[in-house]
Design a protein around this motif. Structure first.
Motif, PDB file in Angstrom:
ATOM      1  N   THR A  39       0.831  -1.208   0.000  1.00 43.87           N
ATOM      2  CA  THR A  39       0.000   0.000   0.000  1.00 43.87           C
ATOM      3  C   THR A  39       0.858   1.248   0.000  1.00 43.87           C
ATOM      4  O   THR A  39       0.598   2.211  -0.740  1.00 43.87           O
ATOM      5  CB  THR A  39      -0.922   0.001   1.229  1.00 43.87           C
ATOM      6  N   HIS A  57      -4.587  -2.463  -1.890  1.00 45.44           N
ATOM      7  CA  HIS A  57      -5.516  -1.396  -1.526  1.00 45.44           C
ATOM      8  C   HIS A  57      -5.502  -1.151  -0.022  1.00 45.44           C
ATOM      9  O   HIS A  57      -5.363  -2.078   0.779  1.00 45.44           O
ATOM     10  CB  HIS A  57      -6.930  -1.754  -1.984  1.00 45.44           C
ATOM     11  N   TYR A  58      -5.640   0.106   0.356  1.00 45.75           N
ATOM     12  CA  TYR A  58      -5.655   0.494   1.769  1.00 45.75           C
ATOM     13  C   TYR A  58      -6.868  -0.081   2.499  1.00 45.75           C
ATOM     14  O   TYR A  58      -6.766  -0.538   3.642  1.00 45.75           O
ATOM     15  CB  TYR A  58      -5.659   2.028   1.862  1.00 45.75           C
ATOM     16  N   THR A 169      -7.762  10.091   0.204  1.00 48.18           N
ATOM     17  CA  THR A 169      -9.007   9.582  -0.383  1.00 48.18           C
ATOM     18  C   THR A 169      -9.181  10.033  -1.831  1.00 48.18           C
ATOM     19  O   THR A 169      -9.685   9.279  -2.670  1.00 48.18           O
ATOM     20  CB  THR A 169     -10.224  10.030   0.448  1.00 48.18           C
ATOM     21  N   ARG A 172      -6.815   7.774  -4.491  1.00 46.02           N
ATOM     22  CA  ARG A 172      -6.743   6.306  -4.530  1.00 46.02           C
ATOM     23  C   ARG A 172      -6.911   5.740  -5.930  1.00 46.02           C
ATOM     24  O   ARG A 172      -6.511   4.620  -6.202  1.00 46.02           O
ATOM     25  CB  ARG A 172      -7.790   5.711  -3.578  1.00 46.02           C
ATOM     26  N   GLN A 188       5.816   8.585  -1.884  1.00 44.95           N
ATOM     27  CA  GLN A 188       4.643   8.445  -1.031  1.00 44.95           C
ATOM     28  C   GLN A 188       5.070   8.263   0.417  1.00 44.95           C
ATOM     29  O   GLN A 188       6.180   7.798   0.711  1.00 44.95           O
ATOM     30  CB  GLN A 188       3.803   7.238  -1.481  1.00 44.95           C
ATOM     31  N   ILE A 251     -10.398  11.193   5.295  1.00 42.23           N
ATOM     32  CA  ILE A 251      -9.730   9.966   5.723  1.00 42.23           C
ATOM     33  C   ILE A 251     -10.127   9.623   7.153  1.00 42.23           C
ATOM     34  O   ILE A 251     -10.356   8.456   7.494  1.00 42.23           O
ATOM     35  CB  ILE A 251      -8.197  10.095   5.566  1.00 42.23           C
TER      36      ILE A 251
END
Length: 321
Positions: A39, A57-58, A169, A172, A188, A251
């Motif tokens: 992630t 995916h988170y 958010t 993504r 990141q 978030i």
């Protein structure tokens, strides 16, 4: 040959360099294995001509089906895939039951050399690779949506740019369209620190003054380190800061739901919203010496990006969502 079906190469660190990704692409083409990134990873080579991979995916509900088919996970500088937080009635380990994990390299080891050895062992070469199908780059029109924002950014990324991602958010869905963008590096956050992106962009711009740095950050996160704009102006750094202004800590609103806290009351909602008064990021930027503009639709965003990436020095774009 299909020998690698059910096997995942989970890569980070030096394996996500252009050379490392190219080797992984050859191995995947030869064996049928899948390649993903975790992630969060510090740096990845991306864009046209580079192997584009998915990241886990988170959101747990999305991550579990991504990993469900794998019976073997090979860790290349990565760790076991786990959820970022512990949630009630949700698993922390994301790999499926019965999946075996094998470590190939640990953090900081020479993963490119290891991938070269693996490619040699399975007799993988560049001739095994078929070109990836990439999304078509078309400048979007109409309303600002997650999809149109992603497409506008993909079209605007200049050659050899450094992308600093704290879009949370909003961002993504940025990976599929930006795979077709000009070659760039994607940086990141590796943890849960908030507001890391604008200071990080300063370091990137000072280290690489010949490269355009594009920072993508939410309005809530931006307020933690807003003074970075003053440093950008003082040092005349080539940074474009894009602030996604949705007027809420989205978030955190999502995490409120994930911990099963129920529907937030008035006091909790007040703590999550960014209004009364509404933040004016163009005014904040101007006060610290950075020219800025606000955009409310895709056409305005395209124009603002096109101007900002060619102008020297810092610029800010407030995307009003």
């Amino acid at each position: 040959h299909g020998d690698g079906e059910g096997t995942l190469l989970l890569m980070t660190g030096s394996a996500l360099s252009e050379h490392g990704l190219a080797l992984a692409e050859r191995i995947a083409a030869k064996t049928g294995c899948t390649v993903m990134g975790p992630t969060f990873r510090p740096k990845m080579a991306r864009g046209r001509g580079r192997y584009s991979i998915d990241r886990i995916h988170y959101v747990i509900e999305n991550a579990l089906p991504m990993l469900a088919k794998f019976r073997h996970i090979v860790l290349i500088e990565s760790d076991d895939p786990v959820a970022f937080f512990a949630y009630p009635n949700k698993p922390s380990m994301l790999k499926p039951d019965g999946c075996d994990v094998h470590r190939m390299t640990s953090w900081g080891e020479n993963s490119v050399a290891a991938l070269e050895a693996l490619a040699g062992a399975v007799k993988a070469s560049a001739k095994d690779v078929k070109p990836q199908a990439l999304a078509e780059l078309v400048k979007p029109t109409g309303a600002l949506t997650f999809a149109s924002i992603a497409q506008a950014i993909a079209c605007a990324i200049p050659e050899n740019a450094i992308m600093v991602d704290e879009s949370l958010t909003t961002g993504r869905g940025f990976f599929p369209p930006t795979a077709a963008a000009a070659p760039h590096d994607w940086l990141q956050n590796m943890g849960g620190s908030i507001g890391f992106s604008t200071p990080l962009s300063i370091g990137a711009a000072i280290a690489c003054p010949d490269r355009k740095v594009i920072t993508m950050v939410g309005d809530g996160s931006a307020m933690y380190t807003i003074q970075s704009l003053w440093t950008q102006a003082r040092e005349n750094l080539n940074i474009v800061t894009i602030v996604f202004a949705n007027r809420i800590y989205q978030i955190l609103r999502g995490e409120f739901d994930n911990v099963g806290a129920g529907e937030p009351g008035q006091r909790a909602n007040d703590m999550l919203r960014l209004d009364r008064p509404t933040l004016d990021f163009v005014a904040l930027a101007k006060g610290m010496g950075v020219p800025g503009r606000a955009v409310t639709n895709a056409g305005e965003f395209n124009k603002a990006l096109a101007e900002a990436v060619v102008e020297p020095g810092p610029r800010l774009i407030e995307v009003q969502m």
